[in-house]
Design a protein around this motif. Structure first.
Motif, PDB file in Angstrom:
ATOM      1  N   THR A   1       0.823  -1.217   0.000  1.00 27.21           N
ATOM      2  CA  THR A   1       0.000   0.000   0.000  1.00 27.21           C
ATOM      3  C   THR A   1       0.853   1.262   0.000  1.00 27.21           C
ATOM      4  OG1 THR A   1      -0.161  -0.054   2.416  1.00 27.21           O
ATOM      5  CG2 THR A   1      -1.930  -1.124   1.165  1.00 27.21           C
TER       6      THR A   1
ATOM      7  N   SER B   1      -1.290  -2.582  -4.018  1.00 28.45           N
ATOM      8  CA  SER B   1      -2.709  -2.664  -3.709  1.00 28.45           C
ATOM      9  C   SER B   1      -3.495  -1.653  -4.530  1.00 28.45           C
ATOM     10  CB  SER B   1      -2.896  -2.380  -2.206  1.00 28.45           C
ATOM     11  OG  SER B   1      -4.232  -2.124  -1.891  1.00 28.45           O
ATOM     12  N   PRO B   2      -4.801  -1.903  -4.770  1.00 29.27           N
ATOM     13  CA  PRO B   2      -5.626  -0.905  -5.466  1.00 29.27           C
ATOM     14  C   PRO B   2      -5.662   0.444  -4.749  1.00 29.27           C
ATOM     15  CG  PRO B   2      -6.741  -3.010  -5.405  1.00 29.27           C
ATOM     16  CD  PRO B   2      -5.532  -3.152  -4.540  1.00 29.27           C
ATOM     17  N   ASN B   3      -5.436   0.438  -3.429  1.00 31.32           N
ATOM     18  CA  ASN B   3      -5.426   1.707  -2.696  1.00 31.32           C
ATOM     19  C   ASN B   3      -3.995   2.171  -2.389  1.00 31.32           C
ATOM     20  OD1 ASN B   3      -4.897  -0.305  -0.830  1.00 31.32           O
ATOM     21  ND2 ASN B   3      -6.043   0.644   0.822  1.00 31.32           N
TER      22      ASN B   3
ATOM     23  N   ASN C   1      -0.791   4.333  -2.323  1.00 33.81           N
ATOM     24  CA  ASN C   1      -0.573   5.775  -2.350  1.00 33.81           C
ATOM     25  C   ASN C   1       0.886   6.080  -2.080  1.00 33.81           C
ATOM     26  OD1 ASN C   1      -3.271   7.068  -2.653  1.00 33.81           O
ATOM     27  ND2 ASN C   1      -3.719   5.938  -0.779  1.00 33.81           N
TER      28      ASN C   1
ATOM     29  N   GLN D   1     -11.577   9.986  -1.422  1.00 34.71           N
ATOM     30  CA  GLN D   1     -10.870   8.707  -1.410  1.00 34.71           C
ATOM     31  C   GLN D   1     -11.635   7.660  -2.215  1.00 34.71           C
ATOM     32  OE1 GLN D   1      -7.729   8.349   0.058  1.00 34.71           O
ATOM     33  NE2 GLN D   1      -7.827   6.512  -1.224  1.00 34.71           N
ATOM     34  N   THR D   2     -12.964   7.697  -2.131  1.00 36.92           N
ATOM     35  CA  THR D   2     -13.785   6.787  -2.937  1.00 36.92           C
ATOM     36  C   THR D   2     -13.570   7.046  -4.422  1.00 36.92           C
ATOM     37  OG1 THR D   2     -15.473   6.629  -1.204  1.00 36.92           O
ATOM     38  CG2 THR D   2     -16.144   6.056  -3.440  1.00 36.92           C
TER      39      THR D   2
ATOM     40  N   HIS E   1     -10.376   5.559  -5.531  1.00 36.20           N
ATOM     41  CA  HIS E   1     -10.506   4.115  -5.756  1.00 36.20           C
ATOM     42  C   HIS E   1     -11.166   3.841  -7.104  1.00 36.20           C
ATOM     43  CE1 HIS E   1     -10.349   3.282  -1.133  1.00 36.20           C
ATOM     44  NE2 HIS E   1      -9.157   3.412  -1.664  1.00 36.20           N
ATOM     45  N   ASP E   2     -12.191   4.641  -7.437  1.00 38.41           N
ATOM     46  CA  ASP E   2     -12.857   4.486  -8.732  1.00 38.41           C
ATOM     47  C   ASP E   2     -11.888   4.763  -9.883  1.00 38.41           C
ATOM     48  OD1 ASP E   2     -15.190   3.873  -7.428  1.00 38.41           O
ATOM     49  OD2 ASP E   2     -16.087   5.861  -7.665  1.00 38.41           O
TER      50      ASP E   2
ATOM     51  N   ASN F   1      -8.669   4.311  -9.895  1.00 39.89           N
ATOM     52  CA  ASN F   1      -7.776   3.156 -10.040  1.00 39.89           C
ATOM     53  C   ASN F   1      -8.490   1.970 -10.686  1.00 39.89           C
ATOM     54  OD1 ASN F   1      -5.436   4.286  -8.966  1.00 39.89           O
ATOM     55  ND2 ASN F   1      -6.064   3.868  -6.869  1.00 39.89           N
TER      56      ASN F   1
END
Length: 244
Positions: free
Chosen positions: A76, A145-147, A149, A200-201, A204-205, A207
């Protein structure tokens, strides 16, 4: 639903790694290619069809579950020392950002003026940093990870902030593929926190859309940057009028 999306995402990666296309899967499943694309886009698979696709690409359903679990334990963030190493090498940073955005080895060679030996060397560094796994044939398996940073106020974020200040806002943002919104409000701390969660949502979208588009040829994609900013701030000029 999140587990289903993660499983189908892993299946898409394995499909790409196997070199098979939706058309190949359509023939194996005796469906139209459009139907297969719809199954993937809607994450709508029966267990039987999942197993058939796994057979088609040469893995077991158990393998697929294990690969999904491995990906959910991915990186992450880098450490400060790791980010410094990447930020101090512009070519390494370029390749790191590119592979996070789904570039293959061939994409890197086609897109950038980097020789094959240097490209392999940089990918080997990213393998050591655990950003990727460099596989035989210079295939790249992303380990972030998808999140994922970059560190807040870290070396890489600072690098991009400088570039944003210099280049990003040198536009009128009036083209079809550009948009700039500047909104002002007087908000409570709770409302500010709510907006940060929504940002933050959206990240995620962003990504998820990037990973979906990674299946398209590089010629059909263009480098895209989105900047989201939110802070308690007002123009310094207004400070002169603030009631003491």
């Amino acid at each position: 639903m999140l587990q289903t999306s993660a499983l189908v995402g892993t299946l898409k990666q394995q499909l790409k790694a196997s070199g098979k296309t939706y058309a190949d899967i359509a023939r194996d499943l005796q469906l139209s290619e459009a139907s297969v694309k719809r199954l993937f886009s809607e994450n709508n698979f029966s267990l039987h069809r999942l197993e058939m696709i796994c057979d088609s690409i040469g893995i077991t359903f158990t393998d697929l579950i294990e690969k999904m679990a491995q990906q959910q334990q991915t990186l992450t963030q880098l450490t400060l020392e790791q980010e410094k190493e990447v930020a101090e090498d512009v070519v390494l940073l370029l390749i790191a950002v590119s592979v996070i955005n789904g570039f293959s080895f061939d994409d890197l060679l086609k897109q950038y003026d980097v020789g094959e030996p240097e490209c392999v060397q940089k990918l080997a560094k990213l393998d050591r940093l655990k950003l990727i796994e460099l596989l035989p044939g210079n295939r790249i398996r992303l380990l972030v990870s998808p999140n994922f940073n970059w560190l807040p106020n870290g070396p890489i974020q600072k690098f991009f902030q400088e570039k944003v200040e210099q280049d990003f806002f040198r536009s009128r943002f009036d083209k079809q593929n550009e948009k700039l919104l500047v909104l002002n409000a007087v908000l409570s701390p709770a409302a500010n926190a709510e907006l940060q969660r929504k940002m933050q949502t959206l990240a995620h979208d962003f990504n998820a859309i990037m990973k979906r588009d990674a299946q398209l040829p590089l010629t059909d994609r263009k480098g895209t940057t989105m900047v989201l900013a939110l802070r308690q701030w007002q123009y310094s000029l207004f400070n002169n009028y603030r009631k003491k």
